[in-house]
Design a protein around this motif. Structure first.
Motif, PDB file in Angstrom:
ATOM      1  N   ARG A 102      32.152  39.361  50.606  1.00  0.00           N
ATOM      2  CA  ARG A 102      33.328  40.040  51.179  1.00  0.00           C
ATOM      3  C   ARG A 102      34.610  39.327  50.755  1.00  0.00           C
ATOM      4  O   ARG A 102      35.608  39.949  50.422  1.00  0.00           O
ATOM      5  N   LYS A 103      34.517  37.993  50.761  1.00  0.00           N
ATOM      6  CA  LYS A 103      35.703  37.217  50.369  1.00  0.00           C
ATOM      7  C   LYS A 103      36.034  37.481  48.883  1.00  0.00           C
ATOM      8  O   LYS A 103      37.200  37.651  48.512  1.00  0.00           O
ATOM      9  N   GLN A 104      34.967  37.551  48.105  1.00  0.00           N
ATOM     10  CA  GLN A 104      35.195  37.790  46.666  1.00  0.00           C
ATOM     11  C   GLN A 104      35.790  39.185  46.408  1.00  0.00           C
ATOM     12  O   GLN A 104      36.695  39.343  45.593  1.00  0.00           O
ATOM     13  N   ILE A 105      35.266  40.163  47.163  1.00  0.00           N
ATOM     14  CA  ILE A 105      35.799  41.528  46.987  1.00  0.00           C
ATOM     15  C   ILE A 105      37.293  41.541  47.308  1.00  0.00           C
ATOM     16  O   ILE A 105      38.111  42.072  46.560  1.00  0.00           O
ATOM     17  N   MET A 106      37.607  40.870  48.455  1.00  0.00           N
ATOM     18  CA  MET A 106      39.004  40.800  48.880  1.00  0.00           C
ATOM     19  C   MET A 106      39.873  40.116  47.831  1.00  0.00           C
ATOM     20  O   MET A 106      40.944  40.620  47.450  1.00  0.00           O
ATOM     21  N   SER A 107      39.381  39.004  47.380  1.00  0.00           N
ATOM     22  CA  SER A 107      40.160  38.225  46.423  1.00  0.00           C
ATOM     23  C   SER A 107      40.358  39.003  45.114  1.00  0.00           C
ATOM     24  O   SER A 107      41.442  39.006  44.536  1.00  0.00           O
ATOM     25  N   ASN A 108      39.307  39.716  44.675  1.00  0.00           N
ATOM     26  CA  ASN A 108      39.433  40.536  43.457  1.00  0.00           C
ATOM     27  C   ASN A 108      40.484  41.622  43.632  1.00  0.00           C
ATOM     28  O   ASN A 108      41.312  41.857  42.754  1.00  0.00           O
ATOM     29  N   LEU A 109      40.441  42.254  44.815  1.00  0.00           N
ATOM     30  CA  LEU A 109      41.374  43.361  45.043  1.00  0.00           C
ATOM     31  C   LEU A 109      42.811  42.864  45.188  1.00  0.00           C
ATOM     32  O   LEU A 109      43.748  43.520  44.734  1.00  0.00           O
ATOM     33  N   ALA A 133      31.756  44.693  34.562  1.00  0.00           N
ATOM     34  CA  ALA A 133      31.061  43.441  34.225  1.00  0.00           C
ATOM     35  C   ALA A 133      30.333  42.929  35.459  1.00  0.00           C
ATOM     36  O   ALA A 133      30.650  43.324  36.582  1.00  0.00           O
ATOM     37  N   TRP A 134      29.376  42.036  35.238  1.00  0.00           N
ATOM     38  CA  TRP A 134      28.620  41.486  36.374  1.00  0.00           C
ATOM     39  C   TRP A 134      29.555  40.818  37.382  1.00  0.00           C
ATOM     40  O   TRP A 134      29.351  40.897  38.578  1.00  0.00           O
ATOM     41  N   GLU A 135      30.605  40.177  36.877  1.00  0.00           N
ATOM     42  CA  GLU A 135      31.533  39.463  37.771  1.00  0.00           C
ATOM     43  C   GLU A 135      32.298  40.416  38.685  1.00  0.00           C
ATOM     44  O   GLU A 135      32.826  40.001  39.712  1.00  0.00           O
ATOM     45  N   ASP A 136      32.396  41.676  38.272  1.00  0.00           N
ATOM     46  CA  ASP A 136      33.111  42.647  39.110  1.00  0.00           C
ATOM     47  C   ASP A 136      32.320  43.006  40.359  1.00  0.00           C
ATOM     48  O   ASP A 136      32.867  43.581  41.300  1.00  0.00           O
ATOM     49  N   ILE A 137      31.031  42.691  40.319  1.00  0.00           N
ATOM     50  CA  ILE A 137      30.193  43.037  41.471  1.00  0.00           C
ATOM     51  C   ILE A 137      30.011  41.773  42.313  1.00  0.00           C
ATOM     52  O   ILE A 137      29.398  40.792  41.874  1.00  0.00           O
ATOM     53  N   ALA A 138      30.541  41.835  43.509  1.00  0.00           N
ATOM     54  CA  ALA A 138      30.477  40.641  44.374  1.00  0.00           C
ATOM     55  C   ALA A 138      29.101  40.548  45.036  1.00  0.00           C
ATOM     56  O   ALA A 138      28.530  41.558  45.444  1.00  0.00           O
ATOM     57  N   GLY A 139      28.596  39.312  45.109  1.00  0.00           N
ATOM     58  CA  GLY A 139      27.306  39.090  45.769  1.00  0.00           C
ATOM     59  C   GLY A 139      26.160  39.732  44.997  1.00  0.00           C
ATOM     60  O   GLY A 139      26.198  39.831  43.758  1.00  0.00           O
ATOM     61  N   LEU A 140      25.149  40.168  45.767  1.00  0.00           N
ATOM     62  CA  LEU A 140      23.984  40.883  45.208  1.00  0.00           C
ATOM     63  C   LEU A 140      23.315  40.121  44.058  1.00  0.00           C
ATOM     64  O   LEU A 140      22.861  40.711  43.080  1.00  0.00           O
ATOM     65  N   GLN A 141      23.256  38.778  44.207  1.00  0.00           N
ATOM     66  CA  GLN A 141      22.731  37.965  43.115  1.00  0.00           C
ATOM     67  C   GLN A 141      21.303  38.338  42.745  1.00  0.00           C
ATOM     68  O   GLN A 141      20.977  38.458  41.567  1.00  0.00           O
TER      69      GLN A 141
END
Ligand SMILES: Nc1ncnc2c1ncn2[C@@H]1O[C@H](COP(=O)(O)OP(=O)(O)OP(=O)(O)O)[C@@H](O)[C@H]1O
Length: 609
Positions: free
Chosen positions: A508-515, A334-342
């Motif tokens: 980066r924070k979002q990737i971390m938080s997702n993981l 899903a789009w939410e799975d991809i952090a940043g890159l708006q």
């Protein structure tokens, strides 16, 4: 169809056509019953073999096969590897009747022998020398019982097969015992006093037109012509001497009733239901059938493009391969799975996702590009974006690495490209994701290999032919870490060229938080923000490595002696010290110099953001 399959098919065809049925349906039942009475694995194997050889009736060659194989097994039975003791093998032999001897005797036709027709003729349901046989139920003439000492006269019938008019041979007799009116052959053996007589016991009802074995019921037509069995009707019959020789030969093989079988054949013999899955021959164009049940079900429900006209000239092996290996069956992104890159996400949404979803609105000038290029440092989410586009468009996602076309499919790369596009057309809407597209569409040079050049040409041809029609919904997504190596032809075709940069601090924070959602941890928002700040220059993949490394911290703190036994809940949560330690080990994989190259190329050829 590959060569092996073709040979197999030809063998089966020959096997089915050229063998003449030696025994009629009733005889086959009797023979099978005698095998069944041995009731051990050997007889089961023989039984299965009988059925396999000809599931309507036994034939001459099938019986030869059985006896030959049995002989081999008798020899093997003396070896240490045998699963059944030699005694049990031998007792199995004693319980079995040689079909040739048994049935030649009691179904013998003198007239046929004298006219030198092959003796097999009169063993057939309809002997050519006599008027057509009456229905099976009338084949036996009932007379009084002669040796059923333990059974009442009402329970036992002595039956004899019809003979041809003019036959001087005495009628041979067959005993059939009926218990509680259920009739299926249970036992069949030669009468000691009169070798011309055979006792048969039935314990299950038997229908005249169907035979039930191994859980399958098959309609048996008794109208098979001689041609159907590949028999030459004009062939002269052998003399009675020939018959005797054949009998003698059969006698010799009577001692051999046990055969060696492979593990698979033994399994099939003991569990015939396994045939459906084990070794089931797959048609050349059939879809790949995974051994996993779930995937079998999935395959069965999904529509098969195999019969599609567009795949007519494509190598079926390649179709199978593409469907099994190149179509990505992973979880939808899903789009939410991809952090940043708006920015990249919104351009992609507008340029390709909506048009693929609503091709009727996006026509003319709004028509979407056939291909897009995602370029940037490794591990920044290019593949994730490709998967996401496919998921959002509810499209089939084909993922292939261009370098595999030039290495793995060496020699076949060109065909593979053609097959890939053909299969994709049958799965529309489809997204073809080509990773490392630079290795396919490099700038031409004198040193370029001929095979690579041909693959490249084929790719461009297919690319140009893709999605020309209004109805076509095919998108090619190329990804590269070396956009500067792409040649002009490729750049021109991949109209939208999107820079996928390293993730910024928020990403980066979002990737971390997702993981970390999947782990037990003690990190606060503030801790995560701090780690994100410290990871400037890390790619998304680097962030993933960092989190994995930190997640090992709690495990490393468990004493070695407890590592095998420790309760999962007793493992401490991941904390900020683990991240600090991980930061020492995991360094960014992309250099500043490389980043500068991307920016430069983006400014020249990219979308400019
Ligand atoms: N923007 C992102 N958001 C979330 N996760 C990301 C992101 N970028 C990278 N990742 C993580 O990094 C992993 C690798 O990403 P991906 O394979 O998409 O990178 P890539 O750009 O295609 O790499 P390569 O160029 O090496 O093929 C992903 O599985 C994901 O866990």
């Amino acid at each position: 169809m590959n060569k092996k399959q073709t040979n197999m098919q030809q063998f089966n065809d020959r096997h089915n056509k050229s063998y003449f049925s030696l025994l009629n349906e009733s005889s086959a039942h009797q023979y099978k019953a005698s095998l069944k009475s041995a009731s051990n694995i050997t007889s089961n194997i023989l039984l299965e073999e009988s059925w396999r050889a000809n599931n309507k009736v036994l034939n001459e060659n099938a019986i030869d096969d059985i006896l030959g194989a049995a002989k081999q097994l008798v020899n093997n039975s003396n070896s240490k590897n045998s699963t059944e003791s030699p005694t049990s093998w031998k007792s199995a032999i004693c319980n079995l009747s040689d079909p040739l001897i048994v049935f030649q005797k009691y179904l013998h036709c003198q007239k046929c022998s004298e006219s030198k027709r092959r003796n097999v003729d009169f063993l057939k349901t309809t002997c050519k020398c006599e008027p057509p046989s009456p229905p099976l139920s009338n084949v036996y003439n009932v007379s009084s019982s002669q040796d059923s000492s333990q059974e009442s006269k009402e329970d036992t019938e002595v039956c004899k097969p019809q003979s041809c008019p003019g036959s001087k041979r005495p009628l041979n007799k067959v005993h059939i015992s009926k218990k509680n009116s259920s009739i299926t052959i249970d036992k069949y053996h030669q009468n000691k006093d009169n070798p011309q007589e055979y006792n048969i016991q039935y314990d299950k009802p038997r229908t005249s037109t169907s035979m039930e074995y191994f859980g399958k019921e098959k309609e048996c037509s008794r109208s098979n012509s001689y041609q159907e069995y590949g028999m030459d009707v004009d062939k002269p019959k052998p003399s009675s001497r020939d018959i005797e020789e054949e009998e003698e030969k059969a006698h010799k093989s009577q001692v051999a009733k046990i055969m060696f079988k492979s593990a698979k054949e033994q399994l099939l013999a003991t569990n015939p239901a396994a045939r459906r899955t084990l070794g089931a021959s797959r048609k050349a164009q059939a879809k790949f059938i995974s051994p996993m049940l779930g995937s079998v079900e999935k395959q069965e429900t999904s529509s098969s493009p195999v019969s599609d006209e567009r795949l007519k000239h494509i190598d079926p092996k390649m179709i199978e391969l593409i469907e099994s290996e190149i179509i990505d069956q992973g979880a939808p992104v899903a789009w939410e799975d991809i952090a940043g890159l708006q920015l990249a996400k919104s351009v992609i949404q507008e340029a390709v996702v909506w048009p693929l979803l609503r091709p009727d609105i996006f026509t003319g000038l709004r028509r979407p590009p056939r291909g897009i290029l995602l370029f940037g440092p490794p591990g920044t989410g290019k593949t994730l974006i490709g998967k996401c586009v496919a998921a959002q468009c509810r499209a089939t996602f084909f993922s292939i690495s261009a370098s595999s076309l030039t290495s793995k499919w060496i020699g076949d790369g060109e065909k593979m490209v053609r097959a890939l596009f053909a299969v994709a057309r049958t799965h529309q809407p489809a997204v073809i994701f080509i990773d490392e597209i630079d290795s396919l569409l490099t700038q031409r040079s004198d040193a370029e290999h001929e095979a690579t050049r041909r693959i490249k040409t084929e790719f461009l041809v297919q690319f140009d032919g893709a999605a020309i029609g209004d109805e076509d919904r095919l998108l090619i997504v190329g990804a590269t870490n070396r956009p500067q190596e792409l040649d002009e032809a490729a750049r021109r075709r991949l109209v939208k060229r999107l820079y996928i940069p390293l993730p910024d601090i928020d990403a980066r924070k979002q990737i971390m938080s997702n993981l970390l959602k999947e782990e037990t941890h003690e990190l606060t928002e503030r801790d995560m923000a701090e780690v994100a700040r410290l990871t400037d220059g890390y790619s998304g993949a680097d962030m993933k490595s960092l989190c994995s490394e930190a997640a090992m911290g709690p495990i490393r703190s468990v004493p070695l002696s407890q590592i095998v036994t420790i309760d999962r809940d007793k493992v401490r949560p991941v904390n900020v010290q683990d991240f600090n330690a991980a930061l020492q080990r995991i360094r960014p994989s992309v250099s500043q110099d490389d980043l500068w190259q991307y920016v430069k190329w983006n400014n020249t050829y990219g979308q400019g953001f």
